[in-house]
Motif scaffolding. Structure first.
Motif, mmCIF file in Angstrom:
data_model
loop_
_atom_site.group_PDB
_atom_site.id
_atom_site.type_symbol
_atom_site.label_atom_id
_atom_site.label_comp_id
_atom_site.label_asym_id
_atom_site.label_seq_id
_atom_site.Cartn_x
_atom_site.Cartn_y
_atom_site.Cartn_z
ATOM 1 N N VAL A 48 6.785 16.347 -11.769
ATOM 2 C CA VAL A 48 5.443 16.431 -11.185
ATOM 3 C C VAL A 48 5.156 15.081 -10.549
ATOM 4 O O VAL A 48 5.183 14.047 -11.221
ATOM 5 C CB VAL A 48 4.377 16.762 -12.250
ATOM 6 N N ILE A 49 4.894 15.100 -9.257
ATOM 7 C CA ILE A 49 4.672 13.859 -8.505
ATOM 8 C C ILE A 49 3.190 13.737 -8.182
ATOM 9 O O ILE A 49 2.609 14.623 -7.554
ATOM 10 C CB ILE A 49 5.480 13.854 -7.193
ATOM 11 N N PHE A 50 2.583 12.638 -8.609
ATOM 12 C CA PHE A 50 1.188 12.369 -8.288
ATOM 13 C C PHE A 50 1.115 11.349 -7.151
ATOM 14 O O PHE A 50 1.811 10.327 -7.181
ATOM 15 C CB PHE A 50 0.437 11.820 -9.505
ATOM 16 N N ILE A 51 0.309 11.651 -6.162
ATOM 17 C CA ILE A 51 0.009 10.695 -5.088
ATOM 18 C C ILE A 51 -1.482 10.391 -5.200
ATOM 19 O O ILE A 51 -2.316 11.078 -4.610
ATOM 20 C CB ILE A 51 0.378 11.266 -3.710
ATOM 21 N N PRO A 52 -1.846 9.399 -5.995
ATOM 22 C CA PRO A 52 -3.264 9.137 -6.285
ATOM 23 C C PRO A 52 -4.005 8.568 -5.081
ATOM 24 O O PRO A 52 -3.411 8.138 -4.093
ATOM 25 C CB PRO A 52 -3.212 8.120 -7.428
ATOM 26 N N HIS A 53 -5.310 8.555 -5.216
ATOM 27 C CA HIS A 53 -6.176 7.984 -4.183
ATOM 28 C C HIS A 53 -7.108 6.976 -4.832
ATOM 29 O O HIS A 53 -7.736 7.261 -5.854
ATOM 30 C CB HIS A 53 -6.984 9.091 -3.508
ATOM 31 N N GLN A 85 4.668 9.336 2.880
ATOM 32 C CA GLN A 85 5.645 8.644 3.710
ATOM 33 C C GLN A 85 6.545 7.740 2.871
ATOM 34 O O GLN A 85 7.752 7.645 3.102
ATOM 35 C CB GLN A 85 4.940 7.823 4.787
ATOM 36 N N VAL A 86 5.948 7.055 1.881
ATOM 37 C CA VAL A 86 6.722 6.170 1.012
ATOM 38 C C VAL A 86 7.686 6.991 0.158
ATOM 39 O O VAL A 86 8.856 6.626 -0.022
ATOM 40 C CB VAL A 86 5.792 5.322 0.120
ATOM 41 N N LEU A 87 7.220 8.110 -0.364
ATOM 42 C CA LEU A 87 8.070 8.990 -1.164
ATOM 43 C C LEU A 87 9.252 9.482 -0.341
ATOM 44 O O LEU A 87 10.400 9.473 -0.792
ATOM 45 C CB LEU A 87 7.249 10.166 -1.687
ATOM 46 N N GLU A 226 -5.594 -5.194 -5.884
ATOM 47 C CA GLU A 226 -6.761 -4.824 -5.085
ATOM 48 C C GLU A 226 -6.656 -3.363 -4.684
ATOM 49 O O GLU A 226 -5.696 -2.941 -4.032
ATOM 50 C CB GLU A 226 -6.844 -5.693 -3.829
ATOM 51 N N ILE A 227 -7.631 -2.556 -5.117
ATOM 52 C CA ILE A 227 -7.615 -1.127 -4.813
ATOM 53 C C ILE A 227 -8.158 -0.907 -3.409
ATOM 54 O O ILE A 227 -9.263 -1.318 -3.068
ATOM 55 C CB ILE A 227 -8.457 -0.341 -5.833
ATOM 56 N N THR A 228 -7.355 -0.243 -2.572
ATOM 57 C CA THR A 228 -7.745 0.066 -1.198
ATOM 58 C C THR A 228 -7.703 1.574 -0.993
ATOM 59 O O THR A 228 -7.358 2.330 -1.898
ATOM 60 C CB THR A 228 -6.811 -0.625 -0.192
ATOM 61 N N GLY A 229 -8.014 2.014 0.211
ATOM 62 C CA GLY A 229 -7.998 3.440 0.517
ATOM 63 C C GLY A 229 -6.627 4.072 0.386
ATOM 64 O O GLY A 229 -6.509 5.279 0.167
ATOM 65 N N ASP A 230 -5.560 3.269 0.520
ATOM 66 C CA ASP A 230 -4.212 3.835 0.436
ATOM 67 C C ASP A 230 -3.406 3.238 -0.707
ATOM 68 O O ASP A 230 -2.195 3.110 -0.632
ATOM 69 C CB ASP A 230 -3.467 3.652 1.759
ATOM 70 N N LEU A 302 6.198 5.060 -13.145
ATOM 71 C CA LEU A 302 7.300 4.971 -12.198
ATOM 72 C C LEU A 302 6.770 5.305 -10.812
ATOM 73 O O LEU A 302 6.176 6.372 -10.605
ATOM 74 C CB LEU A 302 8.411 5.944 -12.599
ATOM 75 N N ILE A 303 7.014 4.423 -9.867
ATOM 76 C CA ILE A 303 6.560 4.605 -8.493
ATOM 77 C C ILE A 303 7.787 4.590 -7.573
ATOM 78 O O ILE A 303 8.611 3.678 -7.658
ATOM 79 C CB ILE A 303 5.587 3.497 -8.062
ATOM 80 N N GLY A 304 7.893 5.594 -6.707
ATOM 81 C CA GLY A 304 8.996 5.632 -5.767
ATOM 82 C C GLY A 304 9.993 6.711 -6.087
ATOM 83 O O GLY A 304 9.619 7.816 -6.496
#
Length: 307
Positions: A48-53, A85-87, A226-230, A302-304
């Protein structure tokens, strides 16, 4: 009861009230997971892949708890990505990580450097004996020798970091900006005495040309910034920008002892099967048996690329 952390100013952090935390984790599960639960895979090995905001990047998804007191990590293999895109990029460019094929030059393993003096007023960062034990136990799995204590200088790390396939840094994670435009730094042994010497900063990491399949920052708060929009601009973003295929970072001040156990188990699992997401899940489940409180096992994400 408290934890001895790997952060800049954490000595003994009291554990959150168990009932309050359980309520929050169940509320988050109800809000974020329940609406999509029927669409999630039934096989716990399926990812399960989460792409948070924005602030969702700080949610410990493995620790979200359903009404039956089951944690999400007990039912699913989880990892995250800052963007589609990063994934796509990390998955296209990555090769399956095989620990058995690693040569000593392929790894950079750091534990418990001689700590630098940081901040104003200057503070001597305290040693982390758990990270030294961690590095020494992981070393034979990765077929390498760790950089410990005075060996773990910034120059020694920079001399190996650009060619390493696996980078594991077990030390203090610092959230301070240190006058840089992007917050965050990793504490290493100074090459020369001085305040803030020995810090590997995010702005320096971005300019590296990394070839790493995996970077593990076994330290406090390394997933923050720093939390940004992306997403979160900090250590994790800088490593991915520098070329790392995947990173494992923490969302809070982790305990020195239980984190060491989790990390050693992660590499044992990865040695048996080259799948980072599954290895991290199994390490969490194993650590959970001995340390049931989520603060001990749910901080790392884990990211990526998951393989």
């Amino acid at each position: 009861m408290g934890v001895t952390g790997r952060g800049a100013k954490v000595e003994h952090t009291p554990l959150p009230n168990p009932e309050n935390q359980k309520q929050r984790l169940q509320q988050l599960h109800e809000l974020l997971i329940t609406p999509i639960a029927n669409h999630l895979p039934k096989n716990p090995d399926d990812r399960v892949i989460f792409i948070p905001h924005e602030s969702l990047f700080l949610v410990p998804f493995p620790a979200l708890q359903d009404a039956n007191n089951k944690y999400l990590i007990e039912k699913h293999t989880i990892f995250t990505a800052p963007a589609i895109q990063v994934l796509d990029y990390t998955c296209k460019n990555a090769e399956t990580l095989n620990l058995a094929s690693l040569q000593p030059k392929d790894t950079l393993l750091v534990g418990n450097p001689i700590m630098p003096i940081t901040g104003i007023p200057p503070i001597q960062q305290r040693p982390l004996p758990g990270t030294e034990k961690e590095a020494k136990k992981i070393a034979p799995i990765l077929n390498t020798q760790p950089l410990i204590g005075k060996q773990a200088t910034k120059s020694a790390v920079l001399g190996k970091i650009s060619t390493a396939k696996i980078i594991h840094l077990a030390t203090h994670g610092l959230l301070d900006g240190f006058g840089e435009r992007i917050p965050g730094a990793i504490a290493l042994a100074p090459d020369t005495p001085g305040v803030n010497e020995g810090l590997l900063k995010t702005t320096e990491i971005i300019d590296l040309n990394l070839k790493a399949d995996l970077v593990v920052l076994s330290a406090c708060d390394t997933g923050k910034g720093e939390i940004t929009g992306d997403g979160v601009v900090g250590l994790s973003r800088s490593l991915l920008t520098a070329g790392a295929e995947s990173v494992i970072v923490s969302l809070w001040a982790v305990d020195d002892g239980s984190t060491s156990e989790l990390m050693v188990e992660f590499y044992r699992q990865l040695q048996q099967k080259p799948d980072k997401a599954k290895a991290l899940r199994q390490a969490m489940l194993m650590t959970m048996k001995k340390h049931p409180h989520p603060i001990h096992w749910a901080a790392f994400t884990l990211i990526g690329n998951a393989e």
